[in-house]
Design a protein around this motif. Structure first.
Motif, PDB file in Angstrom:
ATOM      1  N   UNK A  31       0.880  -1.231   0.311  1.00  8.94           N
ATOM      2  CA  UNK A  31      -0.011  -0.461  -0.227  1.00  8.94           C
ATOM      3  C   UNK A  31       0.432   1.628  -0.340  1.00  8.94           C
ATOM      4  N   UNK A  32       0.280   2.355  -0.983  1.00  5.07           N
ATOM      5  CA  UNK A  32       0.883   3.359  -0.696  1.00  5.07           C
ATOM      6  C   UNK A  32      -0.332   4.481   0.687  1.00  5.07           C
ATOM      7  N   UNK A  33      -0.195   5.556   0.868  1.00  3.92           N
ATOM      8  CA  UNK A  33      -0.701   6.228   1.769  1.00  3.92           C
ATOM      9  C   UNK A  33      -0.514   7.605   1.676  1.00  3.92           C
ATOM     10  N   UNK A 100     -14.293  -2.445  -2.255  1.00  2.00           N
ATOM     11  CA  UNK A 100     -13.055  -2.078  -1.904  1.00  2.00           C
ATOM     12  C   UNK A 100     -11.225  -2.379  -2.936  1.00  2.00           C
ATOM     13  N   UNK A 101     -11.649  -3.193  -1.905  1.00  2.00           N
ATOM     14  CA  UNK A 101     -10.363  -4.262  -2.472  1.00  2.00           C
ATOM     15  C   UNK A 101     -10.179  -3.898  -4.351  1.00  2.00           C
ATOM     16  N   UNK A 102     -11.386  -4.085  -5.171  1.00  2.00           N
ATOM     17  CA  UNK A 102     -11.134  -3.962  -6.343  1.00  2.00           C
ATOM     18  C   UNK A 102     -10.642  -2.638  -7.013  1.00  2.00           C
ATOM     19  N   UNK A 103     -10.349  -1.442  -6.445  1.00  2.00           N
ATOM     20  CA  UNK A 103      -9.810  -0.401  -6.450  1.00  2.00           C
ATOM     21  C   UNK A 103      -8.665  -0.345  -6.453  1.00  2.00           C
ATOM     22  N   UNK A 104      -7.587   0.082  -7.392  1.00  2.00           N
ATOM     23  CA  UNK A 104      -5.930   0.818  -7.716  1.00  2.00           C
ATOM     24  C   UNK A 104      -6.233   1.624  -6.122  1.00  2.00           C
ATOM     25  N   UNK A 105      -6.987   2.737  -6.458  1.00  2.00           N
ATOM     26  CA  UNK A 105      -6.875   4.242  -5.480  1.00  2.00           C
ATOM     27  C   UNK A 105      -8.188   4.098  -4.986  1.00  2.00           C
ATOM     28  N   UNK A 106      -8.050   4.418  -3.622  1.00  2.00           N
ATOM     29  CA  UNK A 106      -9.078   5.183  -3.053  1.00  2.00           C
ATOM     30  C   UNK A 106      -8.630   6.680  -2.595  1.00  2.00           C
ATOM     31  N   UNK A 107      -9.602   7.555  -2.353  1.00  2.00           N
ATOM     32  CA  UNK A 107      -9.572   8.986  -1.784  1.00  2.00           C
ATOM     33  C   UNK A 107     -10.612   8.804  -0.386  1.00  2.00           C
ATOM     34  N   UNK A 108     -10.229   9.362   0.593  1.00  2.00           N
ATOM     35  CA  UNK A 108     -10.835   9.404   1.611  1.00  2.00           C
ATOM     36  C   UNK A 108     -11.247  10.568   1.678  1.00  2.00           C
ATOM     37  N   UNK A 109     -12.557  11.307   2.647  1.00  2.00           N
ATOM     38  CA  UNK A 109     -12.222  12.589   2.664  1.00  2.00           C
ATOM     39  C   UNK A 109     -12.518  12.141   3.859  1.00  2.00           C
ATOM     40  N   UNK A 146     -11.759   1.838   7.544  1.00  2.00           N
ATOM     41  CA  UNK A 146     -11.872   1.453   6.895  1.00  2.00           C
ATOM     42  C   UNK A 146     -10.287   0.772   6.018  1.00  2.00           C
ATOM     43  N   UNK A 147      -9.295   1.505   6.291  1.00  2.00           N
ATOM     44  CA  UNK A 147      -8.350   1.440   5.468  1.00  2.00           C
ATOM     45  C   UNK A 147      -7.781   0.410   6.534  1.00  2.00           C
ATOM     46  N   UNK A 148      -7.908   0.151   7.870  1.00  2.00           N
ATOM     47  CA  UNK A 148      -7.110  -1.504   8.218  1.00  2.00           C
ATOM     48  C   UNK A 148      -7.902  -2.574   8.023  1.00  2.00           C
ATOM     49  N   UNK A 149      -9.157  -2.216   7.474  1.00  2.00           N
ATOM     50  CA  UNK A 149      -9.989  -3.263   7.176  1.00  2.00           C
ATOM     51  C   UNK A 149      -9.192  -3.655   6.189  1.00  2.00           C
ATOM     52  N   UNK A 153      -7.098  -7.387   4.256  1.00  2.00           N
ATOM     53  CA  UNK A 153      -6.876  -7.771   3.370  1.00  2.00           C
ATOM     54  C   UNK A 153      -6.807  -8.635   1.747  1.00  2.00           C
ATOM     55  N   UNK A 154      -5.273  -7.527   2.015  1.00  2.00           N
ATOM     56  CA  UNK A 154      -4.251  -7.985   1.009  1.00  2.00           C
ATOM     57  C   UNK A 154      -3.807  -8.793   1.166  1.00  2.00           C
TER      58      UNK A 154
END
Length: 161
Positions: A31-33, A100-109, A146-149, A153-154
């Motif tokens: 992962x990258x944050x 959510x795992x099916x996406x390469x990039x997630x944007x959290x607001x 959410x990120x931890x969850x 699973x990765x």
């Protein structure tokens, strides 16, 4: 997997990123944050509005600031899912995590105070997620949950091999 986090408090994530499973996943390059500090984008304007669009009491994060940052990130990641953590959202569960795992990039607001302007939710948020029926002090906490969850699973993100 890339996590883009829009927040007014990126320091909130320092300890979790240096410890535990997030640290392991980062070191293994699973992962990258990326932290997008809202304070860097607001200039001299306050990121709060005096009144809530449509009425009501409280403070909101200005829509102009979020609009600018979301669009900037979406230019970098064409197929990103924009997530807002709110009590009205879909309850976080295994099915949603797999989606959510099916996406390469997630944007959290990450919201604060009374949240974000409804116009941003209506026009730029792809999904609202709730971590439960209770009140917490900031969107950073629920984003971290959410990120931890997801990271758990990765494949091979937390095991030694």
């Amino acid at each position: 997997m890339d996590f883009n986090i829009i927040t007014i408090n990126p320091d909130f994530f320092i300890s979790p990123c240096k410890n535990g499973i997030l640290n392991k996943a980062i070191r293994k390059k699973k992962i990258n944050l990326f932290f997008w500090n809202l304070m860097d984008f607001i200039g001299k304007k306050s990121f709060f509005e005096d009144k809530i669009y449509g009425g009501g009491f409280g403070l909101l994060i200005r829509p102009e600031s979020l609009y600018f940052i979301i669009n900037r990130i979406k230019k970098l990641y064409k197929k990103s899912l924009v997530i807002y953590l709110s009590p009205q959202g879909d309850i976080l569960n295994k099915f949603l995590i797999n989606k959510l795992l099916s996406y390469y990039s997630l944007i959290f607001v990450c919201g604060r105070y009374n949240g974000i302007d409804q116009r941003i939710i209506d026009n730029y948020i792809d999904i609202e997620i709730s971590i439960g029926d209770y009140i917490i002090s900031c969107g950073e906490i629920s984003t971290l949950v959410v990120i931890d969850s997801i990271v758990r699973c990765i494949p091979r993100s937390i095991k030694k091999y």
